[in-house]
Design a protein around this motif. Structure first.
Motif, mmCIF file in Angstrom:
data_model
loop_
_atom_site.group_PDB
_atom_site.id
_atom_site.type_symbol
_atom_site.label_atom_id
_atom_site.label_comp_id
_atom_site.label_asym_id
_atom_site.label_seq_id
_atom_site.Cartn_x
_atom_site.Cartn_y
_atom_site.Cartn_z
ATOM 1 N N LEU A 126 -29.722 2.732 -74.386
ATOM 2 C CA LEU A 126 -28.726 1.682 -74.604
ATOM 3 C C LEU A 126 -28.034 1.281 -73.304
ATOM 4 N N ARG A 127 -27.824 2.260 -72.428
ATOM 5 C CA ARG A 127 -27.210 1.948 -71.135
ATOM 6 C C ARG A 127 -28.145 1.051 -70.323
ATOM 7 N N TRP A 128 -29.459 1.338 -70.382
ATOM 8 C CA TRP A 128 -30.424 0.496 -69.673
ATOM 9 C C TRP A 128 -30.423 -0.913 -70.261
ATOM 10 N N LEU A 129 -30.420 -1.018 -71.583
ATOM 11 C CA LEU A 129 -30.461 -2.324 -72.231
ATOM 12 C C LEU A 129 -29.206 -3.136 -71.921
ATOM 13 N N GLU A 130 -28.072 -2.493 -71.884
ATOM 14 C CA GLU A 130 -26.827 -3.191 -71.593
ATOM 15 C C GLU A 130 -26.835 -3.772 -70.187
ATOM 16 N N GLY A 131 -27.415 -3.034 -69.241
ATOM 17 C CA GLY A 131 -27.468 -3.514 -67.861
ATOM 18 C C GLY A 131 -28.564 -4.530 -67.617
ATOM 19 N N ALA A 132 -29.654 -4.456 -68.413
ATOM 20 C CA ALA A 132 -30.795 -5.345 -68.190
ATOM 21 C C ALA A 132 -30.742 -6.606 -69.043
ATOM 22 N N SER A 133 -29.801 -6.696 -69.964
ATOM 23 C CA SER A 133 -29.741 -7.845 -70.870
ATOM 24 C C SER A 133 -29.513 -9.149 -70.114
ATOM 25 N N LEU A 134 -30.203 -10.191 -70.551
ATOM 26 C CA LEU A 134 -30.048 -11.508 -69.933
ATOM 27 C C LEU A 134 -28.675 -12.093 -70.237
ATOM 28 N N ASP A 135 -28.237 -13.027 -69.388
ATOM 29 C CA ASP A 135 -26.996 -13.742 -69.650
ATOM 30 C C ASP A 135 -27.194 -14.681 -70.839
ATOM 31 N N LEU A 136 -26.128 -14.908 -71.572
ATOM 32 C CA LEU A 136 -26.217 -15.769 -72.747
ATOM 33 C C LEU A 136 -26.624 -17.188 -72.367
ATOM 34 N N THR A 137 -26.193 -17.646 -71.209
ATOM 35 C CA THR A 137 -26.531 -19.005 -70.775
ATOM 36 C C THR A 137 -28.014 -19.170 -70.452
ATOM 37 N N ASP A 138 -28.721 -18.053 -70.225
ATOM 38 C CA ASP A 138 -30.165 -18.139 -69.960
ATOM 39 C C ASP A 138 -30.933 -18.659 -71.162
ATOM 40 N N LEU A 139 -30.324 -18.578 -72.349
ATOM 41 C CA LEU A 139 -31.001 -19.046 -73.557
ATOM 42 C C LEU A 139 -31.120 -20.567 -73.605
ATOM 43 N N ASN A 140 -30.490 -21.272 -72.686
ATOM 44 C CA ASN A 140 -30.656 -22.720 -72.622
ATOM 45 C C ASN A 140 -32.045 -23.106 -72.134
ATOM 46 N N GLU A 141 -32.748 -22.163 -71.512
ATOM 47 C CA GLU A 141 -34.098 -22.429 -71.017
ATOM 48 C C GLU A 141 -35.113 -22.103 -72.111
ATOM 49 N N THR A 142 -36.048 -23.015 -72.333
ATOM 50 C CA THR A 142 -37.026 -22.836 -73.407
ATOM 51 C C THR A 142 -37.926 -21.624 -73.179
ATOM 52 N N LYS A 184 -19.138 -22.715 -78.868
ATOM 53 C CA LYS A 184 -19.307 -23.551 -77.669
ATOM 54 C C LYS A 184 -19.774 -22.751 -76.462
ATOM 55 N N GLU A 185 -20.506 -21.667 -76.744
ATOM 56 C CA GLU A 185 -21.137 -20.904 -75.668
ATOM 57 C C GLU A 185 -22.464 -21.537 -75.276
ATOM 58 N N LEU A 186 -23.067 -22.288 -76.207
ATOM 59 C CA LEU A 186 -24.296 -23.029 -75.941
ATOM 60 C C LEU A 186 -24.083 -24.468 -76.387
ATOM 61 N N PRO A 187 -24.620 -25.426 -75.670
ATOM 62 C CA PRO A 187 -24.420 -26.834 -76.052
ATOM 63 C C PRO A 187 -25.159 -27.217 -77.328
ATOM 64 N N ALA A 188 -26.299 -26.594 -77.580
ATOM 65 C CA ALA A 188 -27.101 -26.875 -78.777
ATOM 66 C C ALA A 188 -27.993 -25.673 -79.037
ATOM 67 N N ASN A 189 -28.514 -25.599 -80.239
ATOM 68 C CA ASN A 189 -29.392 -24.478 -80.576
ATOM 69 C C ASN A 189 -30.715 -24.632 -79.836
ATOM 70 N N PRO A 190 -31.029 -23.717 -78.919
ATOM 71 C CA PRO A 190 -32.243 -23.876 -78.104
ATOM 72 C C PRO A 190 -33.535 -23.695 -78.887
ATOM 73 N N VAL A 191 -33.480 -23.117 -80.082
ATOM 74 C CA VAL A 191 -34.697 -22.955 -80.880
ATOM 75 C C VAL A 191 -35.289 -24.310 -81.235
ATOM 76 N N HIS A 192 -34.429 -25.317 -81.400
ATOM 77 C CA HIS A 192 -34.899 -26.646 -81.776
ATOM 78 C C HIS A 192 -35.679 -27.318 -80.652
ATOM 79 N N LYS A 193 -35.521 -26.831 -79.444
ATOM 80 C CA LYS A 193 -36.225 -27.434 -78.310
ATOM 81 C C LYS A 193 -37.653 -26.910 -78.163
ATOM 82 N N VAL A 194 -37.940 -25.793 -78.789
ATOM 83 C CA VAL A 194 -39.227 -25.118 -78.584
ATOM 84 C C VAL A 194 -40.200 -25.497 -79.689
ATOM 85 N N LYS A 195 -41.351 -25.995 -79.311
ATOM 86 C CA LYS A 195 -42.415 -26.279 -80.284
ATOM 87 C C LYS A 195 -43.243 -25.012 -80.466
#
Length: 336
Positions: A126-142, A184-195
């Motif tokens: 869990l300590r490794w996962l906490e340190g390696a987790s991506l930033d929430l804003t990275d989810l804006n990328e498909t 308002k942490e993400l502008p839109a749901n990024p799942v909708h952008k991915v085909k």
């Protein structure tokens, strides 16, 4: 809040009602509300989260109080699949099974329900996962969203998952991202952008693993001679209901005489039978009583066919009581 009005705008009334329900649940639990923002602590933790790991932990704490036991288990299962995929390349990555177990048992639960004594290997994972987790804003990328979607299509053994499993896990991921949009942490749901389409899976049942009528009768005859005296008839009735009435195991265990409808000399299960709650780590103490069947879409409801005439009478607390034979059905073999 403290004499000052707080407001928030949503695109649909459904989203506004969901937000209002979350606030009411937080107030009902006795959570403290921030005077500056007017938000409860559970929502504030999610809003202040900067990594996917921290946000998901806060989301689980927010969702848990008013979610059914099976829903809690589905949320935990899906997020334990997604979180390990949304990580950076860092040395010392734990074993996948250890990481999943640590998440399910010690992280994807509200803080009040987490076990105090965490094993060393789980703590390190869990300590490794906490340190390696991506930033929430990275989810804006498909490409990052695809990292979360691809594992949903696989089982733990690496084989293709069923369509229902993929659909259920994707719905959980979608709900988490919708919550991020609400805050308002993400502008839109990024799942909708991915085909993205899950790989096609074969839903055909293998006849080699399905019991035929002759094997079913032999099984019921064998069950009648297993266990303590008096118990075998209840087991026979239970398996008879499961086979001939197409009941789920949980529905059969919770079946009582008042849950059945009578027609002539026959007795069959009512379509609104009961289901017990889910696993121990997802159940509250007050949820130990039987509850209604799982929600169904509008329209024709799932109505199990009439139960097989298992001549296995028992007392009123048994799973099935004296189901009489119905014309055209073979009799259940009885113990000699």
């Amino acid at each position: 809040m403290a004499g000052r009005e707080k407001s928030k705008t949503f695109r649909t009334s459904a989203q506004a009602n969901n937000w209002l329900s979350d606030l009411r649940q937080a107030a009902k639990k006795g959570e403290l509300f921030d005077l500056e923002t007017g938000l409860p602590q559970s929502v504030l933790k999610a809003k202040e989260a900067r990594t996917v790991y921290a946000f998901v932990s806060a989301y689980v704490g927010m969702k848990w109080p008013h979610a059914a036991a099976k829903t809690r288990d589905s949320i935990s299962d899906a997020l334990a699949t997604v979180l390990p995929a949304l990580t950076k390349e860092r040395p010392g990555r734990p074993d996948a099974e250890i990481l999943r177990t640590a998440l399910r048992k010690y992280t994807l639960l509200p803080e009040a329900r987490r076990r105090p004594n965490v094993p060393l290997e789980s703590k390190q994972a869990l300590r490794w996962l906490e340190g390696a987790s991506l930033d929430l804003t990275d989810l804006n990328e498909t490409k990052t969203v695809r990292l979360a979607l691809d594992p949903l299509a696989l089982r733990l053994d690496g084989k293709a998952a069923s369509a229902n499993t993929i659909r259920r896990k994707r719905a959980v991921l979608h709900a988490v991202l919708e919550y991020a949009v609400e805050l308002k942490e993400l502008p839109a749901n990024p799942v909708h952008k991915v085909k993205w389409k899950p790989p096609k899976t074969t839903e055909t049942v293998d006849p080699r693993v399905v019991m035929n009528p002759r094997q079913a009768e032999a099984l019921l005859a064998a069950v009648a001679s297993v266990g303590r005296r008096g118990r075998e008839r209840r087991l026979q009735a239970m398996f008879a209901c499961m086979y001939y009435a197409a009941l789920r195991p949980g529905e059969t265990v919770a079946l009582r005489q008042q849950d059945c409808t009578t027609s002539g000399n026959s007795l069959g299960p009512h379509p609104c039978g009961c289901l017990p709650p889910g696993g121990q780590h997802t159940v509250d103490r007050h949820q130990g009583r039987p509850r209604g069947t799982r929600p169904q879409a509008p329209g024709p409801r799932r109505c199990p066919p009439g139960a097989h005439p298992a001549q296995a009478g028992s007392d009123s607390s048994a799973t099935h009581r004296g189901v009489q034979r119905r014309r055209g059905w073979p009799a259940v073999p009885q113990r000699a």
